[in-house]
Scaffold this active site. Structure first.
Site, PDB file in Angstrom:
ATOM      1  CE  LYS A   1      -5.578  84.084  64.831  1.00 47.19           C
ATOM      2  NZ  LYS A   1      -5.087  85.009  63.737  1.00 47.19           N
TER       3      LYS A   1
ATOM      4  CE1 TYR B   1      18.085  64.766  81.827  1.00 46.10           C
ATOM      5  CE2 TYR B   1      15.959  66.051  81.331  1.00 46.10           C
ATOM      6  CZ  TYR B   1      16.693  64.854  81.405  1.00 46.10           C
ATOM      7  OH  TYR B   1      15.776  63.692  81.155  1.00 46.10           O
TER       8      TYR B   1
HETATM    9  C1  LIG Z   1      -5.357  86.228  64.378  1.00 46.34           C
HETATM   10  C2  LIG Z   1      -6.107  87.397  63.771  1.00 46.34           C
HETATM   11  C3  LIG Z   1      -6.801  88.579  64.265  1.00 46.34           C
HETATM   12  C4  LIG Z   1      -6.775  88.338  65.661  1.00 46.34           C
HETATM   13  O1  LIG Z   1      -5.898  89.149  66.227  1.00 46.34           O
HETATM   14  P1  LIG Z   1      -5.621  89.508  67.747  1.00 46.34           P
HETATM   15  O2  LIG Z   1      -4.379  90.587  67.830  1.00 46.34           O
HETATM   16  O3  LIG Z   1      -5.510  88.351  68.642  1.00 46.34           O
HETATM   17  O4  LIG Z   1      -6.880  90.253  67.941  1.00 46.34           O
HETATM   18  C5  LIG Z   1      -7.551  89.209  63.350  1.00 46.34           C
HETATM   19  N1  LIG Z   1      -7.548  89.158  62.039  1.00 46.34           N
HETATM   20  C6  LIG Z   1      -6.761  88.279  61.383  1.00 46.34           C
HETATM   21  C7  LIG Z   1      -6.676  88.282  60.020  1.00 46.34           C
HETATM   22  C8  LIG Z   1      -5.898  87.488  62.042  1.00 46.34           C
HETATM   23  O5  LIG Z   1      -5.348  86.437  61.771  1.00 46.34           O
END
Ligand SMILES: *Cc1c(COP(=O)(O)O)cnc(C)c1O
Length: 376
Positions: free
Chosen positions: A40, A268
Site C-alpha cells: 500500500k 528562513y
Molecule cells: C499496513 C497494514 C499491515 C502491515 O503492517 P506493518 O506494520 O507495516 O507490517 C498489515 N495489516 C494491515 C491491516 C495493515 O493496514
C-alpha cells in the site's frame, strides 16, 4: 522532445535486493505460514510495482493494498498474484474490485452484497476475506456480528469465505496484554464459525511485528509491511529486526557553496547563527520532497564525504543548507546522503523518525512523488 527528469540532483535509490532479502528472511522465520507483501501507499514510498515483483520473486505468495486504485495499478502492470484490499471499499468500486480480480475485504453485509452483485454480473464466484475487529477498533465486523456475516458470504452463490482475519493494535509491544486478548477473541470467533461449518482455507492476523514476535499470531499467512522495507515496526521488536536491511536511500548533490561569517545565520528566520566562519552547502531538496521541516530545528545530520554534518537552519520547500564547518574539501556536485550509508556512516529513516517524533513508516511514505526513484 523527450525529457529525462531523472537527472535532478536529488533522488531515492531503492535496493530491491534488500527487499528480496527481507522477504526471504521473514519467510524462513514464519514458515510454513505464507508471506503476503504489503505494498500500500506506493509500497511505503518504495514503488509498488517494483517492490511487488521483488517480493514475489523472493517467495511472497500474495500482496496487500489499502485501496482499490492501488490494486488496479498492480494488475495493469501484469501482476497476477492475489491482491487483498485490506478494508471494505465504497460500494460503487465493487465492479472494479471484481473486474480486476482483486480480493475484497468484507466487514458488513451491505458491503458483501455490493461485491455479490458485481460478481453476479460477471458470473464469477469471488473469494472474500472477512475481517473482524478483535480490539483495535478501526476496521472489522464486531465479533458478535461475525457469524451472520460469514454465513451470508458462505451461503451466497457468488461469494466464498477465503479467509477470516484481524489486525493487532500493539503488536510492536509483544508483552502488552492486549495482544493475547485480541488473539483469544479471534480464536473464539474462529471456533464459533467452525462449529457452524465455516472453516476458511486461510486465517491471518499478523503484521510485521506480530509475524516476528509471536508464533501464535502467524496462522496461515502474515501481512508483511515495514519489515520488508528494512525498517523497525517499533522499539519493542528492535532485536528481532537485526537481520533486516533498509531498502531506501535518499541522496542528492551539493548544488551551491558559500562561506558564511561567524555570527551570521542561515535560511528562513535566521534562527541559528554559526559560531565560526563556516562553509554552507546548499542541497536541492526540501519539505516538498519529504524532508521534515522539523529536522532543521533538531537538527538532523546529512552525510557528505562520509561525515555527518548538521542541517544549518530551517528546511525550506525545495532546498536545505548544511553546515560543513571549516571543511573546505566539500565541492559542488559532491554526493549527499540524507538516508542511507556513505563510507562507514549511516543515517536511517528510523533516525529521522526518532528526531522528529514519528515512525519510519511516515518518513518513507512522505518521500514525495517529486523525488525520482531509481531501483537497483
Ligand atoms: C499496513 C497494514 C499491515 C502491515 O503492517 P506493518 O506494520 O507495516 O507490517 C498489515 N495489516 C494491515 C491491516 C495493515 O493496514
Amino acid at each position: 522532445m523527450s525529457v529525462d527528469f531523472s537527472q535532478r540532483w536529488a533522488w531515492a535509490e531503492v535496493d530491491l535486493g534488500a527487499v528480496r532479502h527481507n522477504v526471504a528472511h521473514v519467510a524462513s522465520i514464519v514458515a510454513p505460514a505464507q508471506v503476503w507483501a504489503v505494498v500500500k501507499a506506493n509500497a511505503y514510498g518504495h514503488g509498488s510495482v517494483q517492490v511487488a515483483q521483488a517480493a514475489l520473486e523472493a517467495g511472497a505468495t500474495g500482496l496487500c493494498v489499502a485501496v482499490v486504485d492501488e490494486g488496479v495499478v498492480l494488475r495493469r502492470a501484469g501482476i497476477m498474484a492475489p491482491v487483498l484490499v485490506m478494508s471494505e471499499q465504497p460500494a460503487d468500486t465493487a465492479p472494479f474490485l471484481v473486474g480486476y480480480g482483486l480480493t475484497p475485504t468484507v466487514t458488513t453485509t451491505m458491503g458483501a452484497a455490493a461485491i455479490a452483485s458485481a460478481a453476479q454480473a460477471t458470473g464469477r464466484e469471488v473469494p472474500v476475506h472477512v475481517k473482524v475487529d478483535t480490539g483495535m477498533h478501526r476496521v472489522g465486523a464486531q465479533p458478535a456480528e461475525m457469524l451472520s456475516l460469514a454465513r451470508y458470504v458462505a451461503g451466497h452463490p457468488s461469494l466464498s469465505v477465503e479467509a477470516v482475519y484481524t489486525h493487532f493494535a500493539v503488536a510492536d509491544q509483544p508483552a502488552h496484554p492486549a495482544n493475547e486478548r485480541q488473539l483469544s477473541v479471534f480464536r473464539a470467533v474462529l471456533d464459533e464459525l467452525s462449529s457452524h461449518g465455516i472453516n476458511p482455507p486461510l486465517v491471518h492476523a499478523a503484521n510485521s511485528a506480530a509475524a516476528l514476535a509471536n508464533p501464535a499470531a502467524r496462522f496461515g499467512l502474515v501481512r508483511l509491511g515495514i519489515a520488508m522495507y528494512g525498517l523497525l515496526p517499533g522499539e519493542g521488536v528492535r532485536d528481532l529486526c537485526a537481520g533486516l536491511r533498509p531498502a531506501m536511500s535518499l541522496k542528492a548533490r551539493v548544488s551551491a557553496l558559500r562561506w558564511v561569517p561567524a555570527g551570521d545565520a542561515v535560511s528562513y528566520g535566521l534562527r541559528r547563527p554559526v559560531e565560526k566562519e563556516s562553509l554552507i552547502a546548499t542541497v536541492p531538496l526540501g519539505y516538498a520532497d519529504g524532508v521534515p521541516r522539523r529536522l532543521g530545528d533538531v537538527p538532523g545530520h546529512v552525510l557528505i564525504g562520509g561525515v555527518p554534518r548538521p542541517i544549518a537552519g530551517t528546511v525550506t520547500m525545495d532546498q536545505i543548507m548544511v553546515d560543513c564547518g571549516a571543511d573546505s574539501s566539500v565541492s559542488v556536485g559532491d554526493e549527499v546522503v540524507l538516508i542511507g550509508a556513505q563510507g562507514d556512516a549511516t543515517v536511517g529513516a528510523d533516525d529521522w523518525a526518532a528526531l522528529t517524533g514519528t515512525i519510519g513508516y511516515e518518513i518513507t511514505c512522505g518521500i514525495s512523488a517529486r523525488i525520482h526513484r531509481r531501483w537497483a
